[in-house]
Write a protein that holds these residues in place. Structure first.
Motif, PDB file in Angstrom:
ATOM      1  N   VAL A 172       0.847  -1.202   0.000  1.00  0.00           N
ATOM      2  CA  VAL A 172       0.000   0.000   0.000  1.00  0.00           C
ATOM      3  C   VAL A 172       0.875   1.241   0.000  1.00  0.00           C
ATOM      4  CG1 VAL A 172      -1.591   1.371   1.381  1.00  0.00           C
ATOM      5  CG2 VAL A 172      -1.990  -1.073   1.116  1.00  0.00           C
ATOM      6  N   LYS A 173       1.840   1.247   0.894  1.00  0.00           N
ATOM      7  CA  LYS A 173       2.731   2.415   0.996  1.00  0.00           C
ATOM      8  C   LYS A 173       3.480   2.661  -0.311  1.00  0.00           C
ATOM      9  CE  LYS A 173       4.180   3.058   5.788  1.00  0.00           C
ATOM     10  NZ  LYS A 173       5.220   2.729   6.744  1.00  0.00           N
ATOM     11  N   VAL A 174       4.056   1.588  -0.818  1.00  0.00           N
ATOM     12  CA  VAL A 174       4.910   1.738  -1.995  1.00  0.00           C
ATOM     13  C   VAL A 174       4.092   2.090  -3.234  1.00  0.00           C
ATOM     14  CG1 VAL A 174       6.530   0.579  -3.506  1.00  0.00           C
ATOM     15  CG2 VAL A 174       6.668   0.230  -1.048  1.00  0.00           C
ATOM     16  N   PHE A 175       2.970   1.413  -3.431  1.00  0.00           N
ATOM     17  CA  PHE A 175       2.125   1.725  -4.587  1.00  0.00           C
ATOM     18  C   PHE A 175       1.654   3.171  -4.521  1.00  0.00           C
ATOM     19  CE2 PHE A 175       0.694  -2.982  -5.147  1.00  0.00           C
ATOM     20  CZ  PHE A 175       1.868  -3.253  -5.828  1.00  0.00           C
TER      21      PHE A 175
ATOM     22  N   ASP B 106      11.254  -2.882  -3.697  1.00  0.00           N
ATOM     23  CA  ASP B 106      10.833  -1.783  -2.813  1.00  0.00           C
ATOM     24  C   ASP B 106       9.889  -2.323  -1.750  1.00  0.00           C
ATOM     25  OD1 ASP B 106      12.187   0.097  -4.328  1.00  0.00           O
ATOM     26  OD2 ASP B 106      10.455   0.537  -5.598  1.00  0.00           O
ATOM     27  N   ILE B 107       8.932  -3.108  -2.209  1.00  0.00           N
ATOM     28  CA  ILE B 107       7.937  -3.658  -1.282  1.00  0.00           C
ATOM     29  C   ILE B 107       8.631  -4.587  -0.286  1.00  0.00           C
ATOM     30  CG2 ILE B 107       5.840  -5.048  -1.111  1.00  0.00           C
ATOM     31  CD1 ILE B 107       5.146  -4.119  -3.949  1.00  0.00           C
TER      32      ILE B 107
ATOM     33  N   ALA C 109       8.712  -4.137   3.650  1.00  0.00           N
ATOM     34  CA  ALA C 109       8.127  -5.178   4.505  1.00  0.00           C
ATOM     35  C   ALA C 109       9.190  -5.932   5.292  1.00  0.00           C
ATOM     36  CB  ALA C 109       7.326  -6.152   3.647  1.00  0.00           C
ATOM     37  N   LYS C 110      10.424  -5.588   5.029  1.00  0.00           N
ATOM     38  CA  LYS C 110      11.553  -6.251   5.688  1.00  0.00           C
ATOM     39  C   LYS C 110      11.558  -7.771   5.496  1.00  0.00           C
ATOM     40  CE  LYS C 110      12.227  -2.566   9.028  1.00  0.00           C
ATOM     41  NZ  LYS C 110      11.632  -2.011  10.249  1.00  0.00           N
ATOM     42  N   VAL C 111      11.318  -8.167   4.269  1.00  0.00           N
ATOM     43  CA  VAL C 111      11.460  -9.578   3.892  1.00  0.00           C
ATOM     44  C   VAL C 111      12.315  -9.632   2.620  1.00  0.00           C
ATOM     45  CG1 VAL C 111       9.205 -10.229   4.818  1.00  0.00           C
ATOM     46  CG2 VAL C 111       9.407  -9.552   2.420  1.00  0.00           C
ATOM     47  N   ALA C 112      12.699 -10.835   2.246  1.00  0.00           N
ATOM     48  CA  ALA C 112      13.472 -10.974   1.010  1.00  0.00           C
ATOM     49  C   ALA C 112      12.541 -10.914  -0.191  1.00  0.00           C
ATOM     50  CB  ALA C 112      14.210 -12.295   1.020  1.00  0.00           C
ATOM     51  N   ASP C 113      13.078 -10.530  -1.316  1.00  0.00           N
ATOM     52  CA  ASP C 113      12.264 -10.435  -2.532  1.00  0.00           C
ATOM     53  C   ASP C 113      11.507 -11.735  -2.770  1.00  0.00           C
ATOM     54  OD1 ASP C 113      13.859  -8.188  -2.618  1.00  0.00           O
ATOM     55  OD2 ASP C 113      14.164  -8.270  -4.778  1.00  0.00           O
ATOM     56  N   GLY C 114      12.244 -12.829  -2.686  1.00  0.00           N
ATOM     57  CA  GLY C 114      11.644 -14.122  -2.987  1.00  0.00           C
ATOM     58  C   GLY C 114      10.489 -14.479  -2.071  1.00  0.00           C
ATOM     59  N   THR C 115      10.533 -13.991  -0.854  1.00  0.00           N
ATOM     60  CA  THR C 115       9.481 -14.318   0.116  1.00  0.00           C
ATOM     61  C   THR C 115       8.115 -13.863  -0.365  1.00  0.00           C
ATOM     62  OG1 THR C 115      11.104 -14.053   1.864  1.00  0.00           O
ATOM     63  CG2 THR C 115       8.798 -14.035   2.520  1.00  0.00           C
ATOM     64  N   ILE C 116       8.099 -12.737  -1.070  1.00  0.00           N
ATOM     65  CA  ILE C 116       6.825 -12.215  -1.560  1.00  0.00           C
ATOM     66  C   ILE C 116       6.120 -13.252  -2.435  1.00  0.00           C
ATOM     67  CG2 ILE C 116       5.821 -10.479  -3.101  1.00  0.00           C
ATOM     68  CD1 ILE C 116       7.714  -8.458  -1.910  1.00  0.00           C
ATOM     69  N   TYR C 117       6.916 -14.019  -3.169  1.00  0.00           N
ATOM     70  CA  TYR C 117       6.320 -14.997  -4.070  1.00  0.00           C
ATOM     71  C   TYR C 117       5.840 -16.257  -3.352  1.00  0.00           C
ATOM     72  CZ  TYR C 117       7.585 -11.987  -7.836  1.00  0.00           C
ATOM     73  OH  TYR C 117       7.654 -10.911  -8.675  1.00  0.00           O
ATOM     74  N   LEU C 118       6.073 -16.320  -2.055  1.00  0.00           N
ATOM     75  CA  LEU C 118       5.482 -17.403  -1.276  1.00  0.00           C
ATOM     76  C   LEU C 118       4.044 -17.073  -0.899  1.00  0.00           C
ATOM     77  CD1 LEU C 118       8.494 -18.141   1.107  1.00  0.00           C
ATOM     78  CD2 LEU C 118       7.810 -19.425  -0.921  1.00  0.00           C
TER      79      LEU C 118
ATOM     80  N   ASN D 144       2.104 -13.032  -8.279  1.00  0.00           N
ATOM     81  CA  ASN D 144       2.878 -12.066  -9.068  1.00  0.00           C
ATOM     82  C   ASN D 144       2.506 -10.658  -8.642  1.00  0.00           C
ATOM     83  OD1 ASN D 144       0.433 -11.362 -10.418  1.00  0.00           O
ATOM     84  ND2 ASN D 144       0.685 -13.193 -11.675  1.00  0.00           N
ATOM     85  N   LYS D 145       3.064  -9.676  -9.312  1.00  0.00           N
ATOM     86  CA  LYS D 145       2.889  -8.298  -8.894  1.00  0.00           C
ATOM     87  C   LYS D 145       1.413  -7.885  -8.946  1.00  0.00           C
ATOM     88  CE  LYS D 145       4.915  -3.748  -9.799  1.00  0.00           C
ATOM     89  NZ  LYS D 145       5.528  -2.897 -10.851  1.00  0.00           N
ATOM     90  N   TYR D 146       0.735  -8.234 -10.033  1.00  0.00           N
ATOM     91  CA  TYR D 146      -0.672  -7.896 -10.136  1.00  0.00           C
ATOM     92  C   TYR D 146      -1.466  -8.498  -8.977  1.00  0.00           C
ATOM     93  CZ  TYR D 146      -0.153  -6.127 -14.907  1.00  0.00           C
ATOM     94  OH  TYR D 146       0.194  -5.402 -16.003  1.00  0.00           O
ATOM     95  N   ASP D 147      -1.077  -9.707  -8.630  1.00  0.00           N
ATOM     96  CA  ASP D 147      -1.795 -10.407  -7.580  1.00  0.00           C
ATOM     97  C   ASP D 147      -1.728  -9.646  -6.254  1.00  0.00           C
ATOM     98  OD1 ASP D 147      -3.305 -12.585  -6.632  1.00  0.00           O
ATOM     99  OD2 ASP D 147      -1.508 -13.471  -5.738  1.00  0.00           O
ATOM    100  N   ILE D 148      -0.616  -8.998  -6.006  1.00  0.00           N
ATOM    101  CA  ILE D 148      -0.509  -8.197  -4.778  1.00  0.00           C
ATOM    102  C   ILE D 148      -1.566  -7.107  -4.787  1.00  0.00           C
ATOM    103  CG2 ILE D 148       0.976  -6.731  -3.363  1.00  0.00           C
ATOM    104  CD1 ILE D 148       3.385  -8.013  -4.675  1.00  0.00           C
ATOM    105  N   LEU D 149      -1.677  -6.458  -5.925  1.00  0.00           N
ATOM    106  CA  LEU D 149      -2.616  -5.345  -6.047  1.00  0.00           C
ATOM    107  C   LEU D 149      -4.048  -5.812  -5.848  1.00  0.00           C
ATOM    108  CD1 LEU D 149      -2.954  -2.376  -6.651  1.00  0.00           C
ATOM    109  CD2 LEU D 149      -2.965  -2.904  -9.082  1.00  0.00           C
TER     110      LEU D 149
END
Lengths: 200, 200, 200, 200
Positions: free
Chosen positions: B16-19, B31-32, B36-45, B49-54
């Motif tokens: 939310v902040k970054v978008f 950036d996200i 969020a203080k996690v690794a990039d790869g963690t987001i994909y757990l 994908n990026k759209y899915d976050i939105l």
DNA sequence: CATGAATGAGTATTCATTCAT
DNA sequence: CATGAATGAATACTCATTCAT
């Protein structure tokens, strides 16, 4: 020999189509170039960069719309009628030039640092047409002076702008432009509430 | 031990902040992740994908808002008051959660094939709160039956949504949330026009 | 009416300036055209391509320098004096025509397949002036026959050429052209070592 | 698992090869990536941009060379011998690492704004080895105090550097490294002129 | 579950060169 | 001869996504 403005205009028209179809960020310069039937490099003879196409497009098209609307309003005196003319014209645009409408809507919301620097004077000029109508109505004693024209202009623009989704998300019965303009104007002029029953 | 949902939520909040700051397309996954203080790869757990976050963000946050508003409205019977509560709550959100508001607004307009496929049921659920209020008012004989709830709900949502620009483009005097909600509700309930002078 | 060679020369002079300022690869044809006050296309009436400007420039300018130096040397017989004249003239060029010097220096080192094909006969002609002086000195019994003129010519040219950095990287006290020429000639004529102390 | 420095080094080595073959400006990042057997993007994990590869390469390689030469010189006291060692080592490098030599030479002449900002401290450190030798020789009374070490260091470096063209433009008989070093040292130590004939 | 180094597809922009006027 | 608008090939750099650890 083609006049300079022709190529500028060809690119702008192509950009409207491509931006509307794919969105600004997913549109490639080469898409626009192909649509406009020019070389990629040619675009950079008329625009500084991709953002510049969007902003330039915005200013040009809004500029034209402002001229049209002001012309239509000139002939009319009654602020209620004026509001109706404005609403109808706006909704007509939303439908006739769906691509343009979609692009303009997108741009108004675009959030990025480049865009935020750009002061959207043309847009302000456009919605100030609404506040001018309201001011006039208030001066003539027809409109309620308690209503802030600054807020109302946004409310009315926002309401009209939002109508576009009626056609996109088809979860409601379809209305014609005329009906929709009537509905919105009725809503804004008379409000939701029933008039107090006349006392006999 | 951290519950799964905590990390999901941390990422959503960061997104939310970054978008809001950079816009969806200019925001980087990294950036996200950093926010969020996690690794990039963690987001994909947690997201495909990026759209899915939105989209996920959208559904979750709108979902929460719907719950809140419905709770507030439960206690009230008068449709005029209900409308007022809805308006005030919406405007409060616009200001309190500026980041979220900006993201939701952007997303609603984003135009690209991916987004268009996604049927925005949560959003429809939200604005149908408005039409429900209007229906109720019409059934109670308080609201004008000539007004189409389907159009009015969009008009009212559009008007409220547009208010956010009051604070962004500061070309008008500033109003408080309360004043703005009053103004908009007054406009929609009573209309622009002065009531016909009472006959003696 | 302007003679053909005038425009050719105008472009060459402009290219010297632009190449010196930006370097060959960062220089744009349009920069040169603007500096020469001709149209971009005009350049292609006098040169085949960008590389051709550089090579042509090189040959022309070195050619002129060779003529000048040879003229100066004609009047002198003493090889020590000749070397001094050569050195001084070379250093003067480095300073007077800084742009040209920089371009020539760069070009000599530029490494790419196109450049490597081009046999640099003019440059060889220039440094062979040095070896001719050394040969003469050796024939006259003034210069040490153990010194290879082929190596010495390069050593002397390299040493002189390197002097340009004295003015660029100002980490040393500044010397005048005259002093520098004296120093370099002294170094090459007499060497670093002190002469053996005269036996009484 | 590969140590970080391995990949950095692999890219540097690849860049030396590619820059030497094609020149900096004609070299593509993808050429370097292919040569280093990494993905294009990987290069940007270790270097900021194309220029950074060149500068980084320069500093690293010159740094190594400085360490080597200083080690060799440590064991020797006689400034004449030191000069000889320096010359021989420099010439050996020119031949053994032709690619590197060519790249370093190029870089020293590169003319563009980015490069000019970069203060070439490593290079200065390298040539200051020469002036240190000269100073020592002067202090010991072996070298002529009239010679400016600041000028001589450049002359000697320039002379040595220029020798590389002996092998490139093969217009002269070939000399071995040893012979060339001897020639250049002899030239710089004793000068061109024959010693004055011993009187008696 | 979590990491973050590595990947490589994707693209805005530049600029040497051409050619119709 | 001269022009400069138009071309389109070429490329540095980014960043979503993967996967070995």
């Amino acid at each position: 020999m083609m006049r300079v403005s022709d190529k500028h205009s060809k690119i702008t028209q192509a950009a409207v189509k491509v931006f509307a179809k794919k969105g600004f960020f997913n549109a490639r310069i080469s898409d626009i170039a192909k649509e406009a039937k020019v070389a990629d490099g040619t675009i950079y003879l008329y625009f500084n960069n991709k953002y510049d196409i969007l902003i330039s497009l915005f200013e040009d098209e809004i500029g034209k719309i402002i001229l049209q609307v002001k012309l239509l309003l000139e002939k009319e005196d009654d602020p209620c009628q004026k509001l109706h003319i404005f609403a109808k014209h706006h909704l007509l645009l939303l439908e006739e030039k769906k691509d343009l409408a979609e692009v303009l809507q997108m741009e108004l919301r675009q959030s990025n640092e480049f865009m935020k620097e750009y002061r959207n004077t043309k847009f302000i000029e456009y919605i100030d047409i609404i506040s001018a109508i309201i001011h006039q109505g208030q001066d003539m004693g027809i409109f309620n002076k308690a209503i802030s024209p600054g807020i109302a202009k946004r409310a009315i623009f926002g309401a009209l702008d939002e109508m576009s989704r009626l056609w996109v998300l088809a979860d409601d019965p379809h209305y014609t432009i005329e009906e929709t303009a009537d509905q919105v104007c009725n809503l804004f002029l008379n409000g939701l509430k029933n008039p107090p029953a006349p006392t006999t």
